[in-house]
Design a protein around this motif. Structure first.
Motif, PDB file in Angstrom:
ATOM      1  N   SER A  86       0.928  -1.299   0.001  1.00  0.00           N
ATOM      2  CA  SER A  86      -0.072  -0.004  -0.048  1.00  0.00           C
ATOM      3  C   SER A  86       0.845   1.185  -0.028  1.00  0.00           C
ATOM      4  O   SER A  86       0.352   2.332  -0.185  1.00  0.00           O
ATOM      5  N   VAL A  88       2.075   2.591   2.369  1.00  0.00           N
ATOM      6  CA  VAL A  88       1.879   3.407   3.862  1.00  0.00           C
ATOM      7  C   VAL A  88       3.190   2.742   4.959  1.00  0.00           C
ATOM      8  O   VAL A  88       3.302   1.321   4.838  1.00  0.00           O
ATOM      9  N   ALA A  92       1.537   5.605  10.488  1.00  0.00           N
ATOM     10  CA  ALA A  92       0.489   5.929   9.630  1.00  0.00           C
ATOM     11  C   ALA A  92      -0.386   4.596   9.301  1.00  0.00           C
ATOM     12  O   ALA A  92      -1.616   4.824   8.923  1.00  0.00           O
ATOM     13  N   ILE A  93       0.303   3.463   9.495  1.00  0.00           N
ATOM     14  CA  ILE A  93      -0.321   2.150   9.151  1.00  0.00           C
ATOM     15  C   ILE A  93      -1.589   2.102  10.096  1.00  0.00           C
ATOM     16  O   ILE A  93      -2.735   1.540   9.768  1.00  0.00           O
ATOM     17  N   THR A  95      -3.543   4.461  11.397  1.00  0.00           N
ATOM     18  CA  THR A  95      -4.707   5.232  11.022  1.00  0.00           C
ATOM     19  C   THR A  95      -5.190   5.263   9.986  1.00  0.00           C
ATOM     20  O   THR A  95      -6.183   5.794   9.217  1.00  0.00           O
ATOM     21  N   GLY A  96      -4.729   4.091   8.783  1.00  0.00           N
ATOM     22  CA  GLY A  96      -4.978   4.051   7.448  1.00  0.00           C
ATOM     23  C   GLY A  96      -6.013   3.082   7.339  1.00  0.00           C
ATOM     24  O   GLY A  96      -6.256   2.212   8.084  1.00  0.00           O
ATOM     25  N   PRO A  97      -6.738   2.877   6.204  1.00  0.00           N
ATOM     26  CA  PRO A  97      -7.672   2.093   5.910  1.00  0.00           C
ATOM     27  C   PRO A  97      -7.298   0.405   5.717  1.00  0.00           C
ATOM     28  O   PRO A  97      -8.289  -0.424   5.894  1.00  0.00           O
ATOM     29  N   THR A  98      -6.104   0.190   5.816  1.00  0.00           N
ATOM     30  CA  THR A  98      -5.641  -1.189   5.680  1.00  0.00           C
ATOM     31  C   THR A  98      -4.893  -1.461   6.961  1.00  0.00           C
ATOM     32  O   THR A  98      -4.263  -2.548   6.827  1.00  0.00           O
ATOM     33  N   VAL A  99      -5.277  -0.872   7.943  1.00  0.00           N
ATOM     34  CA  VAL A  99      -4.803  -1.163   9.291  1.00  0.00           C
ATOM     35  C   VAL A  99      -5.135  -2.607   9.595  1.00  0.00           C
ATOM     36  O   VAL A  99      -4.384  -3.525  10.259  1.00  0.00           O
ATOM     37  N   MET A 148     -11.102  -1.639   7.476  1.00  0.00           N
ATOM     38  CA  MET A 148     -11.078  -0.395   6.288  1.00  0.00           C
ATOM     39  C   MET A 148     -12.394   0.279   6.726  1.00  0.00           C
ATOM     40  O   MET A 148     -12.427   1.606   6.475  1.00  0.00           O
ATOM     41  N   ARG A 151     -11.587   2.755   9.421  1.00  0.00           N
ATOM     42  CA  ARG A 151     -10.699   4.142   9.182  1.00  0.00           C
ATOM     43  C   ARG A 151     -10.945   4.882   7.631  1.00  0.00           C
ATOM     44  O   ARG A 151     -10.198   5.709   7.660  1.00  0.00           O
ATOM     45  N   SER A 152     -11.765   4.131   7.152  1.00  0.00           N
ATOM     46  CA  SER A 152     -12.199   5.002   5.615  1.00  0.00           C
ATOM     47  C   SER A 152     -13.312   6.040   6.156  1.00  0.00           C
ATOM     48  O   SER A 152     -14.249   5.771   6.683  1.00  0.00           O
TER      49      SER A 152
END
Length: 198
Positions: A86, A88, A92-93, A95-99, A148, A151-152
């Motif tokens: 991704s 990332v 930041a991982i 807080t991102g959508p792929t966490v 996802m 966080r999205s």
């Protein structure tokens, strides 16, 4: 001599040998090496091979070593290295959508390894593929889709599931490949993963 063997054997089972550490490092490196590999699929998002390496880690190394190899990979990503497909990196991982997918990777390898170990030393390809499907898709999506949606800003749970479903065919293919490869490896190296005697 037998008493010395009985003293060292349990310790070796509990601890990690130099061989174990080498395999963990090697499979972590394999996952990193697969990250930049992208297979274009028409106008759709390209298929990345990162999770193929994660499935292979669990299916080839077994539960503990596979888990540790993938955990090391995730730690490298959280430390800021650009190892995730991704792009990332670092905190930041989280807080991102792929966490959910990223943090769930070690569990994916663990589940695959546990299932595969139940069939050793007579692992057959259907069981290996099934293990990769359960861990690499069922477990991964069960963790990744809610993460996802959480966080999205644009996707709810249904939207996240629909988006993730576009990657399902490619992930099925990767599970089949990982299962076939793992079966071949275990046939060639039957002592690669110690089998617990019941």
């Amino acid at each position: 001599m037998s008493s010395a063997a009985s003293t060292t054997s349990p310790a070796q089972r509990r601890g990690l040998t130099a061989r174990d550490l080498a395999l963990v490092a090697a499979f972590c490196a394999l996952i990193v090496a697969l990250v930049p590999v992208k297979v274009p699929v028409g106008g759709a998002a390209p298929i990345v091979l990162q999770n193929l390496g994660i499935m292979l880690a669990g299916a080839v190394l077994g539960a503990r070593r596979g888990f540790l190899a993938v955990l090391l990979f995730v730690v490298l990503a959280l430390a800021g290295l650009p190892v995730l497909a991704s792009g990332v990196r670092g905190l930041a991982i989280l807080t991102g959508p792929t966490v959910g997918f990223a943090l769930g990777y070690p569990l994916v390898a663990l589940v695959i390894g546990l299932i595969v170990q139940r069939f050793l030393p007579r692992l057959h390809v259907a069981a290996a593929i099934g293990a990769c499907l359960v861990g690499g898709i069922l477990v991964s999506y069960a963790l990744g889709i809610p993460g996802m949606a959480w966080r999205s800003a644009k996707l709810d749970l249904a939207g996240a599931a629909a988006f993730s479903a576009t990657f399902l065919p490619g992930d099925v293919v990767k599970a089949v490949v990982a299962g076939v490869v793992a079966t071949a490896v275990h046939k060639a190296l039957p002592d690669l993963v110690p089998v617990r005697r019941r």
